[in-house]
Scaffold this active site. Structure first.
Site, PDB file in Angstrom:
ATOM      1  N   HIS A  92      63.340  32.486  64.224  1.00 25.86           N
ATOM      2  CA  HIS A  92      63.506  32.237  65.294  1.00 25.86           C
ATOM      3  C   HIS A  92      61.996  32.376  65.786  1.00 25.86           C
ATOM      4  O   HIS A  92      61.477  33.244  65.113  1.00 25.86           O
ATOM      5  CB  HIS A  92      64.418  32.974  66.766  1.00 25.86           C
ATOM      6  N   ALA A 150      72.162  53.228  52.600  1.00 29.60           N
ATOM      7  CA  ALA A 150      73.436  53.031  53.700  1.00 29.60           C
ATOM      8  C   ALA A 150      71.972  52.383  55.082  1.00 29.60           C
ATOM      9  O   ALA A 150      72.136  53.775  55.344  1.00 29.60           O
ATOM     10  CB  ALA A 150      74.505  53.171  54.024  1.00 29.60           C
ATOM     11  N   ARG A 173      62.599  59.837  47.402  1.00 27.61           N
ATOM     12  CA  ARG A 173      62.616  60.761  45.897  1.00 27.61           C
ATOM     13  C   ARG A 173      62.710  59.036  44.705  1.00 27.61           C
ATOM     14  O   ARG A 173      62.427  57.877  45.333  1.00 27.61           O
ATOM     15  CB  ARG A 173      63.011  61.586  45.713  1.00 27.61           C
TER      16      ARG A 173
END
Length: 176
Positions: A92, A150, A173
């Site tokens: 938007h 996640a 890492r």
């Protein structure tokens, strides 16, 4: 041999499984999915804009949204888990008055680029794993073999063979 179901080109043995869907108001060649892919998420192009290319042997999980007003290229053997968002644009306008106009138009079911949404290409290279609940913003490249943890928000490009986590996602890492 590719099929043209869902206004897209699907490679041999690729499947779109509910609740997955492809929303492509443009030419079907603007959404291409390679061979042996499984799509459970939503692939969406803006009216008159956008491109989504997914390589071979890739997965898009349920609840994941891949929305393009420019170009999103996803490599081979890419796993994108459930409930992720990959947008190559801001979706938007930043101006509240323009957003009111966009809302009135977008309730029609298609998204049209009425105002500047700062679209920039996105590239997800081969063998990337994007874990559940990740958000990837416009203009990003995620390098080959990388893993995005996640719930991460990817706001900068990630080098190949990296583990990146957090909001904003940072490399923690190397995976080499």
């Amino acid at each position: 041999m590719a099929t043209t179901e869902h206004n897209a080109l699907l490679g041999t043995d690729s499947r779109l499984i509910l609740p997955g869907k492809i929303i492509n108001p443009n030419e079907r060649e603007r959404v291409t999915i390679g061979q042996d892919c499984l799509i459970q998420g939503e692939l969406k192009l803006w009216d008159g804009d956008g491109l989504i290319e997914i390589g071979d042997c890739s997965f898009v999980g349920e609840g994941t949204r891949i929305w393009s007003a420019n170009s999103i290229k996803i490599g081979n053997h890419v796993q994108i888990a459930h409930n992720c968002n990959l947008f190559d644009n801001n979706v938007h306008s930043m101006n509240w008055e323009e957003r009111r106009v966009e809302f009135a138009h977008n309730v029609s079911g298609h998204i049209r680029k009425l105002h500047e949404v700062k679209a920039r290409p996105m590239r997800i290279e081969d063998d990337v794993w994007i874990c559940a609940g990740v958000h990837v913003v416009r203009g990003i490249t995620i390098g080959k073999g990388s893993v995005i943890g996640a719930g991460s928000v990817v706001m900068d490009s990630i080098p190949e063979f990296s583990l990146a986590v957090g909001n904003p996602a940072t490399v923690v890492r190397s995976l080499k």
